[in-house]
Design an enzyme around this catalytic site. Structure first.
Site, PDB file in Angstrom:
ATOM      1  CG  ASP A 157      -7.526-106.594 -16.902  1.00  0.00           C
ATOM      2  OD1 ASP A 157      -8.383-106.616 -17.800  1.00  0.00           O
ATOM      3  OD2 ASP A 157      -6.797-105.608 -16.681  1.00  0.00           O
TER       4      ASP A 157
ATOM      5  CE  LYS B  33     -14.769-107.943 -14.020  1.00  0.00           C
ATOM      6  NZ  LYS B  33     -13.327-107.629 -13.926  1.00  0.00           N
TER       7      LYS B  33
ATOM      8  N   GLY C  47     -13.120-106.080 -21.380  1.00  0.00           N
ATOM      9  CA  GLY C  47     -13.488-107.278 -22.128  1.00  0.00           C
ATOM     10  C   GLY C  47     -13.370-108.542 -21.313  1.00  0.00           C
ATOM     11  CG  HIS C  48     -15.853-110.528 -19.438  1.00  0.00           C
ATOM     12  ND1 HIS C  48     -15.023-110.033 -18.461  1.00  0.00           N
ATOM     13  CD2 HIS C  48     -17.105-110.129 -19.118  1.00  0.00           C
ATOM     14  CE1 HIS C  48     -15.763-109.367 -17.585  1.00  0.00           C
ATOM     15  NE2 HIS C  48     -17.020-109.407 -17.962  1.00  0.00           N
TER      16      HIS C  48
ATOM     17  CD  GLN D 201     -14.607-100.882 -16.415  1.00  0.00           C
ATOM     18  OE1 GLN D 201     -15.627-100.830 -15.772  1.00  0.00           O
ATOM     19  NE2 GLN D 201     -14.577-100.603 -17.681  1.00  0.00           N
TER      20      GLN D 201
END
Length: 432
Positions: A13, A16, A40-41, A226
């Site tokens: 988190d 990225k 997730g992004h 991650q």
């Protein structure tokens, strides 16, 4: 010109998505090399938000090739849903811009169910890991246990039943032991037949594709999921993910040799967060933590879970610099710290009365470490949208420079808002 690996230097988190999207304009190929749809992004481009879980961030950029490597575990239904969702947002996904490794492992419904069953049982016994219940861990177990169904298996429905039988021999034994109903062979076959036609057009011998691109001088960007502290070997075990998240996995998870990996960029948040269970030495379960969480909008992209928040931990990031071979960092969310009177940075730990300068591997010792803080003056000015060092308050610059000294790595990029162009470039990783 070099290839670039992007990894998270904390518990994930770190932002990225934005950085990979920013770098993807300079890349020709963007590769996911580990993890699944548990991470997730969120990309914000021209005011439009794109939420990605399995697809590499570069897929939203026209003319870029996105690749899902063999190190990723793929939930085919989740992937199809993500492809369809992006299509509705005007981002067409086809074999022209997406390829999937034919030797990547599939996540099935039985993996998701087992993940949830175990997590529920662990909650009752006080040993909960805090998984996302998406079947990631069980799928990796089957991969290592040599009973997984892989992308390439969808192409041969004649040999697939035997592979499903082998998988169910293991899973149904587990389910009987857990007092759960067994899974029917036909149910899994139907599940796979349903998605085969949507997945197979994207399959590719990825190691060969990437070798061809490398030899042609194409720029390759490797995107991790991650963060380092969730690595199965180097993280806060057992409160970790089920794959290697460090930069070395970029080679193994894509089929490219280590010599093809050049610049390692560690994405690093200006404070610290983590989701789920496990140790967190600098956690602030108080007004400061509440401030960071609200200002930083610290909720999971995939799960919506609230993130735990705390001060910047230089010990952990320095450790990540070493285990990843980080060349430089991209410091994100500096703007979240705007307005605080003072800031604290963890520079060491006390463990059983002794000072230590690293996080031990022992679960018990990790739970007992106490942070040693330095206190810095905060700043009243705004860093939001800054695009040069001159736009930053003097104390913000001092904070960044002190972080560089403590972690032993320079800042290559500095992000000052979720918008992709609000980025200060110090060093272009592709040109380093």
């Amino acid at each position: 010109m070099t290839n670039v690996v992007v990894v998270g230097s904390q518990w994930g988190d770190e932002g990225k998505g934005k950085i990979v999207d920013w770098l993807s304009e300079r890349a020709d190929v963007v590769v996911r090399f580990q993890g699944g749809h548990n991470a997730g992004h969120t990309l914000v481009i021209d005011g439009v938000s794109y939420k990605l879980s399995l697809l590499p961030s570069g897929v939203v950029r026209e003319g870029k090739l996105a690749v899902i490597g063999n190190g990723v575990v793929i939930d085919p239904h989740a992937l199809v849903a993500e492809i369809d969702r992006l299509g509705e947002q005007g981002v067409p996904i086809s074999p022209d811009n997406l390829r999937i490794a034919d030797n990547a492992t599939l996540i099935l419904s039985l993996h998701r169910e087992l993940d949830g069953i175990r997590e529920d049982a662990a909650s009752n016994s006080g040993t909960k890991i805090g998984t996302t219940r998406r079947g990631i861990g069980p799928a990796y177990e089957d991969k290592v246990g040599r009973r997984a169904v892989r992308v390439m298996d969808l192409a041969n429905m004649e040999t697939l039943p035997a592979k499903v039988d082998r998988l169910l021999t293991h899973h149904n034994a587990l389910r009987r032991g857990l007092d759960q109903e067994e899974v029917a062979h036909d149910a899994i076959m139907d599940e796979l037949k349903e998605v085969a036609g949507r997945i197979l057009p994207f399959r590719e011998t990825v190691w060969r594709l990437l070798d061809t691109k490398r030899r042609a001088g194409k720029r390759i960007l490797f995107e991790g999921a991650q963060g380092t502290l969730l690595d199965i070997d180097h993280g806060t075990y057992p409160f970790v993910t089920s794959s290697n998240t460090v930069a070395g996995q970029a080679a193994a998870g894509s089929g490219m040799g280590p010599g093809s990996v050049g610049y390692v960029l560690g994405i690093t948040k200006a404070y610290t967060t983590r989701v789920g269970e496990g140790p967190f030495p600098t956690e602030q379960d108080n007004d400061v933590g509440q401030f960071l969480g609200e200002r930083g909008k610290e909720f999971g992209t995939v799960t919506g879970r609230k993130r735990r928040c705390g001060w910047f931990d230089a010990v952990l990031v320095r450790q990540a610099v070493a285990t990843n071979g980080i060349t430089g960092i991209a410091l994100t969310k500096l703007d979240v710290l705007d307005g605080l009177d003072e800031l604290k940075i963890c520079v060491g730990y006390k463990l059983d009365g002794q000072e230590v300068d690293f996080l031990p591997a022992s679960q018990g010792q990790q739970a007992r470490v106490e942070p040693i803080y330095e206190t810095l003056e905060g700043w009243k000015g705004s860093t939001v949208g800054a695009r040069s060092w001159n736009d930053l308050p003097a104390q913000a610059v001092k904070y960044v420079r002190h972080i560089e000294e403590l972690i032993g790595a320079p800042v290559a990029l500095l992000s000052t808002s979720p918008e992709r162009d609000d980025t200060i470039l110090v060093t272009d990783p592709f040109e380093d």
